[in-house]
Motif scaffolding. Sequence first.
Motif, PDB file in Angstrom:
ATOM      1  N   GLY A  66      13.608 -26.253  20.995  1.00 45.36           N
ATOM      2  CA  GLY A  66      13.879 -27.034  22.200  1.00 45.36           C
ATOM      3  C   GLY A  66      15.253 -26.723  22.777  1.00 45.36           C
ATOM      4  N   ALA A  67      16.243 -26.514  21.892  1.00 42.25           N
ATOM      5  CA  ALA A  67      17.593 -26.194  22.340  1.00 42.25           C
ATOM      6  C   ALA A  67      17.634 -24.809  22.990  1.00 42.25           C
ATOM      7  CB  ALA A  67      18.569 -26.251  21.167  1.00 42.25           C
ATOM      8  N   ASP A  68      16.872 -23.871  22.438  1.00 44.48           N
ATOM      9  CA  ASP A  68      16.811 -22.530  23.026  1.00 44.48           C
ATOM     10  C   ASP A  68      16.183 -22.576  24.411  1.00 44.48           C
ATOM     11  OD1 ASP A  68      17.965 -21.398  20.785  1.00 44.48           O
ATOM     12  OD2 ASP A  68      16.036 -20.885  19.854  1.00 44.48           O
ATOM     13  N   HIS A  69      15.153 -23.389  24.561  1.00 44.98           N
ATOM     14  CA  HIS A  69      14.491 -23.506  25.862  1.00 44.98           C
ATOM     15  C   HIS A  69      15.440 -24.128  26.888  1.00 44.98           C
ATOM     16  CE1 HIS A  69      11.283 -23.897  28.736  1.00 44.98           C
ATOM     17  NE2 HIS A  69      11.520 -25.200  28.853  1.00 44.98           N
ATOM     18  N   ALA A  70      16.162 -25.149  26.485  1.00 48.92           N
ATOM     19  CA  ALA A  70      17.106 -25.801  27.399  1.00 48.92           C
ATOM     20  C   ALA A  70      18.212 -24.824  27.794  1.00 48.92           C
ATOM     21  CB  ALA A  70      17.696 -27.045  26.746  1.00 48.92           C
ATOM     22  N   ARG A  71      18.692 -24.038  26.842  1.00 48.14           N
ATOM     23  CA  ARG A  71      19.750 -23.057  27.143  1.00 48.14           C
ATOM     24  C   ARG A  71      19.224 -21.992  28.105  1.00 48.14           C
ATOM     25  NH1 ARG A  71      24.463 -20.788  26.186  1.00 48.14           N
ATOM     26  NH2 ARG A  71      24.678 -18.620  25.535  1.00 48.14           N
ATOM     27  N   ALA A  72      17.991 -21.536  27.899  1.00 49.78           N
ATOM     28  CA  ALA A  72      17.407 -20.534  28.779  1.00 49.78           C
ATOM     29  C   ALA A  72      17.258 -21.080  30.196  1.00 49.78           C
ATOM     30  CB  ALA A  72      16.046 -20.085  28.239  1.00 49.78           C
ATOM     31  N   MET A  73      16.847 -22.316  30.329  1.00 51.14           N
ATOM     32  CA  MET A  73      16.707 -22.934  31.654  1.00 51.14           C
ATOM     33  C   MET A  73      18.062 -23.033  32.335  1.00 51.14           C
ATOM     34  SD  MET A  73      13.540 -23.364  32.162  1.00 51.14           S
ATOM     35  CE  MET A  73      13.549 -24.411  33.581  1.00 51.14           C
ATOM     36  N   MET A  74      19.108 -23.398  31.572  1.00 50.32           N
ATOM     37  CA  MET A  74      20.449 -23.509  32.125  1.00 50.32           C
ATOM     38  C   MET A  74      20.951 -22.140  32.603  1.00 50.32           C
ATOM     39  SD  MET A  74      23.873 -25.166  30.405  1.00 50.32           S
ATOM     40  CE  MET A  74      24.031 -23.875  29.197  1.00 50.32           C
ATOM     41  N   LEU A  75      20.695 -21.096  31.813  1.00 51.76           N
ATOM     42  CA  LEU A  75      21.111 -19.746  32.201  1.00 51.76           C
ATOM     43  C   LEU A  75      20.376 -19.282  33.457  1.00 51.76           C
ATOM     44  CD1 LEU A  75      21.388 -17.930  28.758  1.00 51.76           C
ATOM     45  CD2 LEU A  75      23.244 -18.462  30.341  1.00 51.76           C
ATOM     46  N   GLN A  76      19.095 -19.606  33.563  1.00 51.37           N
ATOM     47  CA  GLN A  76      18.343 -19.236  34.762  1.00 51.37           C
ATOM     48  C   GLN A  76      18.913 -19.913  36.001  1.00 51.37           C
ATOM     49  OE1 GLN A  76      14.226 -20.098  33.955  1.00 51.37           O
ATOM     50  NE2 GLN A  76      13.869 -18.082  33.021  1.00 51.37           N
ATOM     51  N   LYS A  77      19.292 -21.164  35.870  1.00 49.37           N
ATOM     52  CA  LYS A  77      19.866 -21.878  37.012  1.00 49.37           C
ATOM     53  C   LYS A  77      21.208 -21.279  37.411  1.00 49.37           C
ATOM     54  CE  LYS A  77      17.582 -26.292  36.191  1.00 49.37           C
ATOM     55  NZ  LYS A  77      17.735 -27.687  35.816  1.00 49.37           N
ATOM     56  N   GLU A  78      22.025 -20.902  36.413  1.00 45.72           N
ATOM     57  CA  GLU A  78      23.324 -20.297  36.701  1.00 45.72           C
ATOM     58  C   GLU A  78      23.143 -18.953  37.416  1.00 45.72           C
ATOM     59  OE1 GLU A  78      25.658 -19.928  33.161  1.00 45.72           O
ATOM     60  OE2 GLU A  78      25.640 -22.090  32.783  1.00 45.72           O
ATOM     61  N   ILE A  79      22.194 -18.168  36.953  1.00 42.18           N
ATOM     62  CA  ILE A  79      21.956 -16.861  37.571  1.00 42.18           C
ATOM     63  C   ILE A  79      21.458 -17.039  38.997  1.00 42.18           C
ATOM     64  CG2 ILE A  79      20.474 -14.809  37.465  1.00 42.18           C
ATOM     65  CD1 ILE A  79      20.664 -15.047  34.389  1.00 42.18           C
ATOM     66  N   ALA A  80      20.555 -17.980  39.214  1.00 35.55           N
ATOM     67  CA  ALA A  80      20.045 -18.226  40.570  1.00 35.55           C
ATOM     68  C   ALA A  80      21.174 -18.650  41.499  1.00 35.55           C
ATOM     69  CB  ALA A  80      18.944 -19.284  40.528  1.00 35.55           C
ATOM     70  N   ALA A  81      22.096 -19.500  41.002  1.00 33.72           N
ATOM     71  CA  ALA A  81      23.220 -19.948  41.825  1.00 33.72           C
ATOM     72  C   ALA A  81      24.133 -18.764  42.171  1.00 33.72           C
ATOM     73  CB  ALA A  81      24.001 -21.038  41.100  1.00 33.72           C
ATOM     74  N   LYS A  82      24.393 -17.892  41.212  1.00 36.04           N
ATOM     75  CA  LYS A  82      25.234 -16.723  41.466  1.00 36.04           C
ATOM     76  C   LYS A  82      24.586 -15.788  42.481  1.00 36.04           C
ATOM     77  CE  LYS A  82      27.639 -16.684  37.036  1.00 36.04           C
ATOM     78  NZ  LYS A  82      27.876 -15.961  35.785  1.00 36.04           N
ATOM     79  N   LEU A  83      23.273 -15.605  42.379  1.00 36.52           N
ATOM     80  CA  LEU A  83      22.579 -14.748  43.333  1.00 36.52           C
ATOM     81  C   LEU A  83      22.630 -15.337  44.744  1.00 36.52           C
ATOM     82  CD1 LEU A  83      19.463 -13.540  41.315  1.00 36.52           C
ATOM     83  CD2 LEU A  83      21.407 -12.181  42.064  1.00 36.52           C
ATOM     84  N   GLN A  84      22.524 -16.629  44.841  1.00 31.94           N
ATOM     85  CA  GLN A  84      22.603 -17.266  46.162  1.00 31.94           C
ATOM     86  C   GLN A  84      23.990 -17.070  46.760  1.00 31.94           C
ATOM     87  OE1 GLN A  84      21.344 -21.317  45.626  1.00 31.94           O
ATOM     88  NE2 GLN A  84      19.157 -20.791  45.723  1.00 31.94           N
ATOM     89  N   SER A  85      25.037 -17.190  45.934  1.00 31.69           N
ATOM     90  CA  SER A  85      26.390 -16.987  46.457  1.00 31.69           C
ATOM     91  C   SER A  85      26.595 -15.530  46.874  1.00 31.69           C
ATOM     92  CB  SER A  85      27.437 -17.411  45.430  1.00 31.69           C
ATOM     93  OG  SER A  85      27.392 -16.569  44.293  1.00 31.69           O
ATOM     94  N   VAL A  86      26.028 -14.588  46.141  1.00 31.41           N
ATOM     95  CA  VAL A  86      26.130 -13.176  46.508  1.00 31.41           C
ATOM     96  C   VAL A  86      25.386 -12.940  47.823  1.00 31.41           C
ATOM     97  CG1 VAL A  86      25.398 -10.844  45.845  1.00 31.41           C
ATOM     98  CG2 VAL A  86      26.482 -12.330  44.169  1.00 31.41           C
ATOM     99  N   ASP A  87      24.203 -13.537  47.968  1.00 30.07           N
ATOM    100  CA  ASP A  87      23.450 -13.391  49.214  1.00 30.07           C
ATOM    101  C   ASP A  87      24.235 -13.953  50.394  1.00 30.07           C
ATOM    102  OD1 ASP A  87      21.325 -12.104  48.001  1.00 30.07           O
ATOM    103  OD2 ASP A  87      20.134 -13.938  47.757  1.00 30.07           O
ATOM    104  N   ALA A  88      24.943 -15.074  50.178  1.00 29.56           N
ATOM    105  CA  ALA A  88      25.728 -15.671  51.258  1.00 29.56           C
ATOM    106  C   ALA A  88      26.875 -14.747  51.659  1.00 29.56           C
ATOM    107  CB  ALA A  88      26.261 -17.031  50.827  1.00 29.56           C
ATOM    108  N   VAL A  89      27.547 -14.149  50.694  1.00 34.01           N
ATOM    109  CA  VAL A  89      28.648 -13.233  50.982  1.00 34.01           C
ATOM    110  C   VAL A  89      28.124 -12.005  51.718  1.00 34.01           C
ATOM    111  CG1 VAL A  89      30.370 -11.710  49.918  1.00 34.01           C
ATOM    112  CG2 VAL A  89      30.085 -14.045  49.075  1.00 34.01           C
ATOM    113  N   LEU A  90      26.984 -11.481  51.286  1.00 32.39           N
ATOM    114  CA  LEU A  90      26.404 -10.309  51.940  1.00 32.39           C
ATOM    115  C   LEU A  90      25.971 -10.636  53.365  1.00 32.39           C
ATOM    116  CD1 LEU A  90      24.297  -8.735  49.037  1.00 32.39           C
ATOM    117  CD2 LEU A  90      26.452  -7.907  49.985  1.00 32.39           C
TER     118      LEU A  90
END
Length: 123
Positions: free
Chosen positions: A2-26
């Motif tokens: 369960g902890a691994d799943h929660a960590r994976a979900m958190m990492l996915q959200k962080e990556i999505a947020a970073k991609l959105q910020s990169v898209d905004a800069v571009l």
Amino acid sequence: AGADHARAMMLQKEIAAKLQSVDAVLALAGVPPRRPAPVKRAAYMPLLLDSEGRHVDEKGNVVQDTSFVPTLKVNKRARKVNPYLQHLEDADASTAAAPSAATATAGGGGAGGGGARPPPPPS
């Protein structure tokens, strides 16, 4: 688990947020937005057989498979050569090709291991 799943979900959200910020800069730089690569899915077709065991499509028509070509297994078999015995087969082939070479070296001679001895020097 369960902890691994929660960590994976958190990492996915962080990556999505970073991609959105990169898209905004571009977008500010005038670069067109990126499009996600299309996902290619394998087109698996189920194997459908009729009462006689033939391959049929969804409509019941017999499918003619053109990729299968019947062959004789005898024609496919190649003579396998043991790489450790290759030198023996090569020696047999060379003596069969030149029988005079086999008789010249096979003719005794003692420790020298060779054929005829040269005549003794004059005294």
